[in-house]
Design an enzyme around this catalytic site. Structure first.
Site, short mmCIF file in Angstrom:
data_model
loop_
_atom_site.label_atom_id
_atom_site.label_comp_id
_atom_site.label_asym_id
_atom_site.label_seq_id
_atom_site.Cartn_x
_atom_site.Cartn_y
_atom_site.Cartn_z
CB SER A 35 -6.48 19.74 111.45
OG SER A 35 -6.37 19.97 112.84
NE ARG A 91 21.81 -23.51 112.71
CZ ARG A 91 20.96 -24.23 113.46
NH1 ARG A 91 21.31 -25.43 113.88
NH2 ARG A 91 19.80 -23.73 113.80
#
Length: 433
Positions: free
Chosen positions: A276, A315
Site C-alpha cells: 500500500s 458493407r
C-alpha cells in the site's frame, strides 16, 4: 490512444503487442504482399511486379503517426496505407505502382489484418488458460477431502471439501477455454470480396486468386465474403468475456478468503507485491484485483461487438469500423486477466488451520443440517427440526447441546457428504477434455 501508464492495469504486454502499430502494419502489408503474389500467379498482373510490391511491404519503411492522422480523414486506415505503399513501390518501379491493391477493397485489408492479429495473440493465451486450469486441478486434488465452511449468501452454511470449490474454478474455466478455442478457430478466415463482395474486378480468376491468397496467409477460405456477417467475431468476443468471468469467479473467492478476518488463503508473495502507498501492514490481493477489473470491463467491450452486428446491406457504415479497436481492447483485457491469474493459481497458499478455526467458530452452521437429518430418521423431520432449533437457541456449543449425537456429528467424512466425489468427477472431466 491511451498510453502504457493508463493501460498498465488493463493490458498484458504480450497481448498488447499483437495490436501494436508495428504489428498492425505488418499484417496489413502482409495481406498486400500476398495479394500481389496471388494476382500475379493468376496472370492478372506481370509476375515481376509482385516481387517489387512484396519488397515494399516492410513495415519499418512506414511512419504510423501520419498514417493514423490520415485514417481519420478517410474513415479507414487502408487508404493511407495503400497510398504510402504505392508511393514506396513507385520509388522502385513506377510501372509496378499501378498494380498495388489489385482487386481488393479497404475492408478486405482491415478484416484480414484483424484476423491475423487474433491469430498471433490467441494461441499463447489459450495455452496460459491450460496452465491455470492445471494449477487449480493440482490444488483441488490435494484438498479433495479438506473440510471447509461452505458459504451461501455470504453467510456460513454446511461444509464441503475445499477441493470442490477449487475444482469448480478449474472446470468452468476449462469449459470457457474450449468455447473460446472453437470460436477463435472460426475467426481464422480470409476476408476478400472486393468492392461489394462479388470480386467482379478479377473476372474468371476470382477463385484462383482467393484460394492462393488464403493459402499464402494460412487462413481458411470462407464460402463467401463476410463483410456484413459478423457472428464469428461476436461469438469470439462473448467467449473472451466468459473466460474473464470464469477467472473473475475464482478471483472473487480468493479475495474473500484472503480477508484477514477469514485468513483461509493468500496470494503468492514477492517484492513490493500487494503493498500500500500509506499502510505498511497491507498485503492486498493484487492478482485478484486485476482479474476482477478485467471481468468488470470485458462484458461491455463484447457488447459493443454484438451491438455492431446490425449492419447495412453489403458493407456497413460505422458497424465494422467500431470492431477493431474494441476487439484489441478486449483481447488485451483477457491477456491482463490471464497474466494475473497465472501468477496466483500455482502459488496460492491455503491455511488449513484457519479453515478449521472458522469451522469451529461456526459449529452450529456446520452441524445443524446434518443433526436434523440424523434425528429425522428416528422422529420425523418436523420434530427433528424443532429439536435442533431448540438446541441452537441455547447458545454455546451446538454439539454439546445435542451431546447424544456427538459421535455421529463428528464424522468428518459424513459431514462432507458427496463433496469429495464431486472433486473426483470434476477432475476426471478435465482429464477427458
Amino acid at each position: 490512444m491511451a498510453g502504457r501508464l493508463v493501460n498498465a492495469l488493463g493490458a498484458a504486454p504480450a497481448a498488447a503487442e499483437a495490436f501494436s502499430d508495428a504489428a498492425t502494419l505488418r499484417h496489413m502489408l502482409r495481406f498486400e504482399a500476398a495479394l500481389a503474389r496471388a494476382v500475379a500467379q493468376a496472370g492478372l498482373i506481370p509476375k515481376k511486379f509482385a516481387g517489387i510490391v512484396a519488397a515494399a511491404c516492410d513495415p519499418a519503411l512506414y511512419d504510423p503517426e501520419p498514417l493514423a492522422e490520415a485514417a481519420r480523414r478517410t474513415a479507414t486506415l487502408t487508404v493511407p496505407v495503400v497510398k504510402a505503399l504505392t508511393a514506396e513501390v513507385a520509388k522502385r518501379d513506377p510501372d509496378a505502382a499501378g498494380y498495388v491493391h489489385w482487386g481488393a477493397t479497404s475492408q478486405d485489408v482491415i478484416d484480414t489484418a484483424m484476423v491475423l492479429q487474433l491469430g498471433e495473440a490467441l494461441p499463447p493465451l489459450l495455452k496460459e488458460i491450460e496452465g491455470i486450469v492445471a494449477a487449480f486441478a493440482t490444488l483441488a486434488k490435494k484438498h479433495r477431502a479438506t473440510p471447509m465452511l461452505g458459504r451461501t449468501l455470504l453467510q456460513p452454511a454446511t461444509p464441503l471439501a475445499l477441493g470442490q470449490k477449487i475444482a469448480g474454478w478449474a472446470s468452468d474455466l476449462d469449459r470457457a477455454r474450449r468455447r473460446l478455442a472453437e470460436s477463435f478457430a472460426e475467426t481464422q478466415v480470409l476476408q476478400f470480396g472486393g468492392a461489394s463482395g462479388s470480386l467482379s474486378a478479377l473476372g474468371g480468376k476470382a477463385e484462383a486468386v482467393m484460394t492462393a491468397l488464403a493459402t499464402d496467409l494460412e487462413l481458411a477460405l470462407a464460402p463467401a465474403p463476410w463483410f456484413a456477417q459478423r457472428v464469428r467475431l461476436a461469438a469470439f468476443a462473448q467467449d473472451c468475456t466468459l473466460v474473464c468471468g470464469a477467472l473473475g469467479k475464482a478471483a472473487r473467492d480468493i479475495s474473500l478468503m484472503m480477508q484477514v478476518e477469514v485468513g483461509e488463503a493468500s496470494e503468492p508473495s514477492g517484492p513490493d507485491r500487494g503493498g500500500s502507498s500509506t499502510m505498511p501492514h497491507k498485503r492486498n490481493p493484487v492478482g485478484s484485483t486485476l482479474v476482477l477489473a478485467a471481468a468488470n470491463r470485458a462484458p461491455h467491450l463484447a457488447a459493443t461487438i454484438v451491438s455492431g452486428m446490425v449492419q447495412e446491406h453489403e458493407r456497413a457504415l460505422g458497424g465494422w469500423q467500431s470492431e477493431w479497436p474494441t476487439l484489441a481492447a478486449l483481447v488485451e483485457t483477457l491477456g491482463s486477466s490471464l497474466q494475473a491469474m497465472a501468477e496466483v493459481a500455482p502459488g496460492l497458499v491455503i491455511d488449513t488451520d484457519a479453515i478449521q478455526a472458522n469451522m469451529d467458530a461456526a459449529d452450529a452452521a456446520v452441524f445443524a443440517e446434518r443433526a436434523t437429518f440424523l434425528l429425522a430418521g428416528k422422529m420425523g423431520k418436523q420434530k427433528a427440526a424443532a429439536l435442533v432449533e431448540k438446541a441452537l437457541a441455547k447458545g454455546g456449543s451446538f454439539v454439546e447441546a445435542l451431546g447424544q449425537l456427538r459421535t455421529e456429528l463428528g464424522d468428518e467424512q459424513a459431514l462432507l457428504g458427496h463433496s469429495s466425489e464431486f472433486v473426483d468427477r470434476l477432475l476426471e472431466e478435465l482429464h477427458r477434455k
